[in-house]
Every structure is written in structure tokens, then in C-alpha cells.
Design a protein around this motif. Structure first.
Motif, PDB file in Angstrom:
ATOM      1  N   VAL A   1      -5.551   8.565  -2.371  1.00  0.00           N
ATOM      2  CA  VAL A   1      -6.541   8.664  -1.300  1.00  0.00           C
ATOM      3  C   VAL A   1      -7.012   7.276  -0.888  1.00  0.00           C
ATOM      4  O   VAL A   1      -7.137   6.973   0.304  1.00  0.00           O
ATOM      5  CB  VAL A   1      -7.726   9.557  -1.743  1.00  0.00           C
ATOM      6  N   VAL A   2      -7.282   6.415  -1.855  1.00  0.00           N
ATOM      7  CA  VAL A   2      -7.702   5.044  -1.544  1.00  0.00           C
ATOM      8  C   VAL A   2      -6.581   4.297  -0.838  1.00  0.00           C
ATOM      9  O   VAL A   2      -6.822   3.551   0.114  1.00  0.00           O
ATOM     10  CB  VAL A   2      -8.151   4.317  -2.831  1.00  0.00           C
ATOM     11  N   ALA A   3      -5.348   4.496  -1.263  1.00  0.00           N
ATOM     12  CA  ALA A   3      -4.215   3.837  -0.609  1.00  0.00           C
ATOM     13  C   ALA A   3      -4.072   4.300   0.837  1.00  0.00           C
ATOM     14  O   ALA A   3      -3.780   3.490   1.725  1.00  0.00           O
ATOM     15  CB  ALA A   3      -2.927   4.118  -1.386  1.00  0.00           C
ATOM     16  N   LEU A   4      -4.300   5.560   1.095  1.00  0.00           N
ATOM     17  CA  LEU A   4      -4.232   6.065   2.458  1.00  0.00           C
ATOM     18  C   LEU A   4      -5.341   5.468   3.322  1.00  0.00           C
ATOM     19  O   LEU A   4      -5.112   5.115   4.484  1.00  0.00           O
ATOM     20  CB  LEU A   4      -4.313   7.587   2.460  1.00  0.00           C
ATOM     21  N   ASP A   5      -6.524   5.309   2.753  1.00  0.00           N
ATOM     22  CA  ASP A   5      -7.635   4.697   3.473  1.00  0.00           C
ATOM     23  C   ASP A   5      -7.331   3.227   3.778  1.00  0.00           C
ATOM     24  O   ASP A   5      -7.573   2.752   4.894  1.00  0.00           O
ATOM     25  CB  ASP A   5      -8.910   4.829   2.649  1.00  0.00           C
ATOM     26  N   VAL A   6      -6.798   2.514   2.816  1.00  0.00           N
ATOM     27  CA  VAL A   6      -6.441   1.105   3.032  1.00  0.00           C
ATOM     28  C   VAL A   6      -5.303   0.997   4.043  1.00  0.00           C
ATOM     29  O   VAL A   6      -5.307   0.087   4.880  1.00  0.00           O
ATOM     30  CB  VAL A   6      -6.067   0.434   1.692  1.00  0.00           C
ATOM     31  N   LEU A   7      -4.359   1.910   3.993  1.00  0.00           N
ATOM     32  CA  LEU A   7      -3.263   1.899   4.952  1.00  0.00           C
ATOM     33  C   LEU A   7      -3.789   2.071   6.376  1.00  0.00           C
ATOM     34  O   LEU A   7      -3.315   1.406   7.305  1.00  0.00           O
ATOM     35  CB  LEU A   7      -2.253   3.000   4.616  1.00  0.00           C
ATOM     36  N   THR A   8      -4.774   2.925   6.549  1.00  0.00           N
ATOM     37  CA  THR A   8      -5.375   3.102   7.868  1.00  0.00           C
ATOM     38  C   THR A   8      -6.057   1.824   8.334  1.00  0.00           C
ATOM     39  O   THR A   8      -5.920   1.424   9.490  1.00  0.00           O
ATOM     40  CB  THR A   8      -6.386   4.264   7.832  1.00  0.00           C
ATOM     41  N   ALA A   9      -6.785   1.171   7.441  1.00  0.00           N
ATOM     42  CA  ALA A   9      -7.464  -0.074   7.796  1.00  0.00           C
ATOM     43  C   ALA A   9      -6.465  -1.173   8.152  1.00  0.00           C
ATOM     44  O   ALA A   9      -6.660  -1.927   9.111  1.00  0.00           O
ATOM     45  CB  ALA A   9      -8.359  -0.521   6.650  1.00  0.00           C
ATOM     46  N   VAL A  10      -5.380  -1.254   7.402  1.00  0.00           N
ATOM     47  CA  VAL A  10      -4.352  -2.263   7.688  1.00  0.00           C
ATOM     48  C   VAL A  10      -3.663  -1.953   9.014  1.00  0.00           C
ATOM     49  O   VAL A  10      -3.350  -2.860   9.792  1.00  0.00           O
ATOM     50  CB  VAL A  10      -3.337  -2.347   6.524  1.00  0.00           C
ATOM     51  N   ALA A  11      -3.444  -0.678   9.300  1.00  0.00           N
ATOM     52  CA  ALA A  11      -2.829  -0.306  10.573  1.00  0.00           C
ATOM     53  C   ALA A  11      -3.722  -0.685  11.751  1.00  0.00           C
ATOM     54  O   ALA A  11      -3.235  -1.157  12.785  1.00  0.00           O
ATOM     55  CB  ALA A  11      -2.535   1.194  10.595  1.00  0.00           C
ATOM     56  N   ILE A  12      -5.027  -0.503  11.608  1.00  0.00           N
ATOM     57  CA  ILE A  12      -5.960  -0.916  12.660  1.00  0.00           C
ATOM     58  C   ILE A  12      -5.902  -2.425  12.851  1.00  0.00           C
ATOM     59  O   ILE A  12      -5.881  -2.916  13.984  1.00  0.00           O
ATOM     60  CB  ILE A  12      -7.386  -0.444  12.329  1.00  0.00           C
ATOM     61  N   GLY A  13      -5.859  -3.161  11.757  1.00  0.00           N
ATOM     62  CA  GLY A  13      -5.729  -4.620  11.854  1.00  0.00           C
ATOM     63  C   GLY A  13      -4.424  -5.035  12.503  1.00  0.00           C
ATOM     64  O   GLY A  13      -4.379  -5.989  13.288  1.00  0.00           O
ATOM     65  N   PHE A  14      -3.350  -4.329  12.191  1.00  0.00           N
ATOM     66  CA  PHE A  14      -2.049  -4.626  12.781  1.00  0.00           C
ATOM     67  C   PHE A  14      -2.076  -4.397  14.287  1.00  0.00           C
ATOM     68  O   PHE A  14      -1.615  -5.237  15.068  1.00  0.00           O
ATOM     69  CB  PHE A  14      -0.982  -3.749  12.115  1.00  0.00           C
TER      70      PHE A  14
ATOM     71  N   VAL B   1       0.834  -1.205   0.000  1.00  0.00           N
ATOM     72  CA  VAL B   1       0.000   0.000   0.000  1.00  0.00           C
ATOM     73  C   VAL B   1       0.870   1.256   0.000  1.00  0.00           C
ATOM     74  O   VAL B   1       0.525   2.249  -0.648  1.00  0.00           O
ATOM     75  CB  VAL B   1      -0.972  -0.020   1.202  1.00  0.00           C
ATOM     76  N   LEU B   2       1.990   1.229   0.694  1.00  0.00           N
ATOM     77  CA  LEU B   2       2.887   2.387   0.673  1.00  0.00           C
ATOM     78  C   LEU B   2       3.447   2.639  -0.720  1.00  0.00           C
ATOM     79  O   LEU B   2       3.617   3.796  -1.129  1.00  0.00           O
ATOM     80  CB  LEU B   2       4.016   2.195   1.680  1.00  0.00           C
ATOM     81  N   VAL B   3       3.727   1.566  -1.452  1.00  0.00           N
ATOM     82  CA  VAL B   3       4.188   1.731  -2.836  1.00  0.00           C
ATOM     83  C   VAL B   3       3.100   2.391  -3.668  1.00  0.00           C
ATOM     84  O   VAL B   3       3.363   3.311  -4.446  1.00  0.00           O
ATOM     85  CB  VAL B   3       4.600   0.365  -3.430  1.00  0.00           C
ATOM     86  N   ARG B   4       1.850   1.953  -3.482  1.00  0.00           N
ATOM     87  CA  ARG B   4       0.740   2.557  -4.222  1.00  0.00           C
ATOM     88  C   ARG B   4       0.538   4.014  -3.806  1.00  0.00           C
ATOM     89  O   ARG B   4       0.206   4.858  -4.627  1.00  0.00           O
ATOM     90  CB  ARG B   4      -0.545   1.761  -3.999  1.00  0.00           C
ATOM     91  N   LEU B   5       0.761   4.300  -2.542  1.00  0.00           N
ATOM     92  CA  LEU B   5       0.610   5.670  -2.054  1.00  0.00           C
ATOM     93  C   LEU B   5       1.641   6.598  -2.682  1.00  0.00           C
ATOM     94  O   LEU B   5       1.333   7.728  -3.051  1.00  0.00           O
ATOM     95  CB  LEU B   5       0.739   5.697  -0.530  1.00  0.00           C
ATOM     96  N   VAL B   6       2.847   6.114  -2.846  1.00  0.00           N
ATOM     97  CA  VAL B   6       3.913   6.941  -3.415  1.00  0.00           C
ATOM     98  C   VAL B   6       3.805   7.012  -4.941  1.00  0.00           C
ATOM     99  O   VAL B   6       3.963   8.080  -5.530  1.00  0.00           O
ATOM    100  CB  VAL B   6       5.294   6.389  -2.988  1.00  0.00           C
ATOM    101  N   ARG B   7       3.498   5.875  -5.585  1.00  0.00           N
ATOM    102  CA  ARG B   7       3.526   5.824  -7.045  1.00  0.00           C
ATOM    103  C   ARG B   7       2.167   5.993  -7.697  1.00  0.00           C
ATOM    104  O   ARG B   7       2.078   5.933  -8.928  1.00  0.00           O
ATOM    105  CB  ARG B   7       4.115   4.496  -7.499  1.00  0.00           C
ATOM    106  N   GLY B   8       1.127   6.180  -6.920  1.00  0.00           N
ATOM    107  CA  GLY B   8      -0.216   6.275  -7.486  1.00  0.00           C
ATOM    108  C   GLY B   8      -0.294   7.266  -8.627  1.00  0.00           C
ATOM    109  O   GLY B   8       0.134   8.405  -8.483  1.00  0.00           O
ATOM    110  N   PRO B   9      -0.839   6.849  -9.763  1.00  0.00           N
ATOM    111  CA  PRO B   9      -0.861   7.764 -10.902  1.00  0.00           C
ATOM    112  C   PRO B   9      -1.834   8.933 -10.714  1.00  0.00           C
ATOM    113  O   PRO B   9      -1.652   9.979 -11.309  1.00  0.00           O
ATOM    114  CB  PRO B   9      -1.291   6.892 -12.074  1.00  0.00           C
ATOM    115  N   SER B  10      -2.830   8.760  -9.887  1.00  0.00           N
ATOM    116  CA  SER B  10      -3.784   9.850  -9.714  1.00  0.00           C
ATOM    117  C   SER B  10      -4.000  10.122  -8.224  1.00  0.00           C
ATOM    118  O   SER B  10      -3.614   9.333  -7.360  1.00  0.00           O
ATOM    119  CB  SER B  10      -5.120   9.510 -10.378  1.00  0.00           C
ATOM    120  N   LEU B  11      -4.647  11.226  -7.963  1.00  0.00           N
ATOM    121  CA  LEU B  11      -4.944  11.585  -6.578  1.00  0.00           C
ATOM    122  C   LEU B  11      -5.913  10.593  -5.953  1.00  0.00           C
ATOM    123  O   LEU B  11      -5.797  10.261  -4.769  1.00  0.00           O
ATOM    124  CB  LEU B  11      -5.514  13.001  -6.534  1.00  0.00           C
ATOM    125  N   ALA B  12      -6.848  10.090  -6.738  1.00  0.00           N
ATOM    126  CA  ALA B  12      -7.809   9.121  -6.215  1.00  0.00           C
ATOM    127  C   ALA B  12      -7.113   7.844  -5.755  1.00  0.00           C
ATOM    128  O   ALA B  12      -7.478   7.269  -4.718  1.00  0.00           O
ATOM    129  CB  ALA B  12      -8.857   8.797  -7.278  1.00  0.00           C
TER     130      ALA B  12
END
Length: 66
Positions: free
Chosen positions: A33-46, A19-30
Motif C-alpha cells: 500500500v505504501v509503495a502504491l502511494d509512493v508510486l502515485t507521488a512519483v508519477a505526479i512528479g514525473f 517502487v515497482l520492485v517493492r510493490l511486487v515483492r513487498g512482504p506485507s500488505l502495508a
């Protein structure tokens, strides 16, 4: 710590890295944003997996804030 929480933490760590790779390399702003949301969900699971494995319930407050 048993094998199941350990494997879960490893899988969540790999998911965070992807997800961090997608956050850095994401081709668009959307994508970012989705990668940041998924990162938050994964952090909660962690955090939740770590709390179950270690019994340190003080970290549950951090998971609730996220």
C-alpha cells in the motif's frame, strides 16, 4: 529540453522502478500500500517535470486526477 529536466526524469524513472520492485515483492500488505502511494507521488512528479520541460499543459489535468 535542458539537462536539469532530463536528469530529473531519469531519477524519477529509477525511483519508479525501485517502487515497482517493492510493490511486487513487498512482504506485507502495508508495504504494498505504501509503495502504491509512493508510486502515485512519483508519477505526479514525473508528469509535472514533463510538463515543465515540454510545455504541454494538457497533461496537468492527468496530474490533478492522480
Amino acid at each position: 529540453m535542458s539537462i536539469i529536466p532530463t536528469l530529473t526524469l531519469v531519477v524519477l524513472t529509477v525511483a519508479m522502478a525501485i517502487v515497482l520492485v517493492r510493490l511486487v515483492r513487498g512482504p506485507s500488505l502495508a508495504d504494498r500500500v505504501v509503495a502504491l502511494d509512493v508510486l502515485t507521488a512519483v508519477a505526479i512528479g514525473f508528469i509535472a517535470t514533463y510538463v515543465v520541460a515540454s510545455g504541454a499543459t494538457a497533461l496537468l489535468d492527468a496530474a490533478l486526477v492522480l
